[in-house]
Design an enzyme around this catalytic site. Sequence first.
Site, PDB file in Angstrom:
ATOM      1  N   CYS A 147     121.739  29.508 131.067  1.00 58.33           N
ATOM      2  CA  CYS A 147     122.739  29.771 131.864  1.00 58.33           C
ATOM      3  C   CYS A 147     121.861  28.383 132.532  1.00 58.33           C
ATOM      4  CB  CYS A 147     123.430  30.385 131.805  1.00 58.33           C
ATOM      5  SG  CYS A 147     122.704  31.584 133.080  1.00 58.33           S
ATOM      6  N   ALA A 176     124.303  42.729 127.776  1.00 54.53           N
ATOM      7  CA  ALA A 176     124.612  42.433 128.764  1.00 54.53           C
ATOM      8  C   ALA A 176     125.562  41.460 129.358  1.00 54.53           C
ATOM      9  CB  ALA A 176     124.272  43.599 130.179  1.00 54.53           C
TER      10      ALA A 176
END
Length: 473
Positions: A397, A279
């Site tokens: 990230c 997602a």
Amino acid sequence: MRLPPDSLAFQMLGAATAVRAVSEGTALPQAIEDAAAQLRLDRVRDAATRGALQDIAYRTMRQFGTARALVTRLVTRPPGAQVDSLLAVALALLLEHAPGPRDRQDQDADAGRPGYSTFTVVDQAVSAAASEPKTAHARGLVNAVLRRFLRERKALLADVNRDEQARWNLPPWWLQMLREAYPDQWTALAASANVRPPMTVRVNTARVSVQQYRTDLANAGLAGHVVGPQAVRLVRAVPVTQLPGFAEGVVSVQDAGAQLAAPLLEVADGMRVLDACAAPGGKTGHLLELADIDVTAVESDPQRATRIGENLARLGKQAKIVVGDASRPADWWDGQPFDRILADVPCSASGIVRRHPDIRWLRRETDIAKLITEQRRIVSQLWPLLKPGGILVYVTCSIFPTEGEEQARWFGAQLADAIRLQAPGQLLPGTHAMQAAGADGDRDALAGTSGTSGTSLPSDHDGFFYARFQKRA
């Protein structure tokens, strides 16, 4: 007193409600949704008001350390949580009037963003306080605090900025990790966390060239710069409804650094591909744009899994969407091995903090060790699902080496039959890049010819770490 929804006072009040929720542990996107619902804002009819509320809340989160320190310094008695948050919102807007040179990127990203005079901010903050029975008693306090800040701004900032959290708008433990990892760059990285991020789109080059899309943008009155093989950075952020071809799936909003993931997998027609922790589906869609492949997208959160399907529908693409835990494949795997696996694992999100400014206030230092354990568990459990000769790409990230290069070395030592391939390694936010030691330490990995992947590094991006592993045939 009923405030007009298009007034700054109404929007500040909503932002203060969202900021208060973040202080109590709610993620900012959900806090904004809750505040909008509390104010009975319709998603379509009140889109402009919702957008302004969101913009103010995000601005406040980027200045929250300074704003909170100023509230503590200027208010002798606790005014209550809602007034406290309203003051933080108002002070954050006033802080944006600080003189001094501004980064060109910040100027471009801010183009078109509403600006408010100091008089308007003070006046509307007082009106916001006066509009609610629970805060009306504090309207005089709000007026006095904000006016004092304007009078004594220089001295007050010099005072509160002695505290590092107030100065950098980052928790002390976060700053310490930056110092240890990047002794020569930590101040630039800390400052970059408070820069408004650019809006970047991924062009589906199977449907239109990047240069043609720049022309389409120009015809729509928009300007953009090419910052990657499929990446165009807009000079001015706009609602997606204004992007040419967005509804038709010609482009998707995706950071230029995130656009490296799919090409690094080197997918080809007919492959079985696993996108773990998928997602909201940006990388899933990118993979399906690159080749005719069979994709399984796994996501543990049912609501977020729904977003994958919505995003793929806009692109006209399909994948097998599974609600499940990536670290427990026995619960969802069909027993057929994958040619490629994308492990975009949960992490501190320290590389995207400029885009999600609430993360710094929600994360705790103790979270890092838990995340490291989870990352290792996920990759270790996914590795057996990979075919011999197959490739796994590990992505975070994050800009913390404990979630990047240190993890990659651990995987290289622990995973059976793993060969580490060239990859970009550590990308720092903005235009900074650092090379992580690859299989052969080849500097071409940083220059943009990373092995056979042919992946070029973008010129502007969030912070990411990339490592690639191939299973021996």
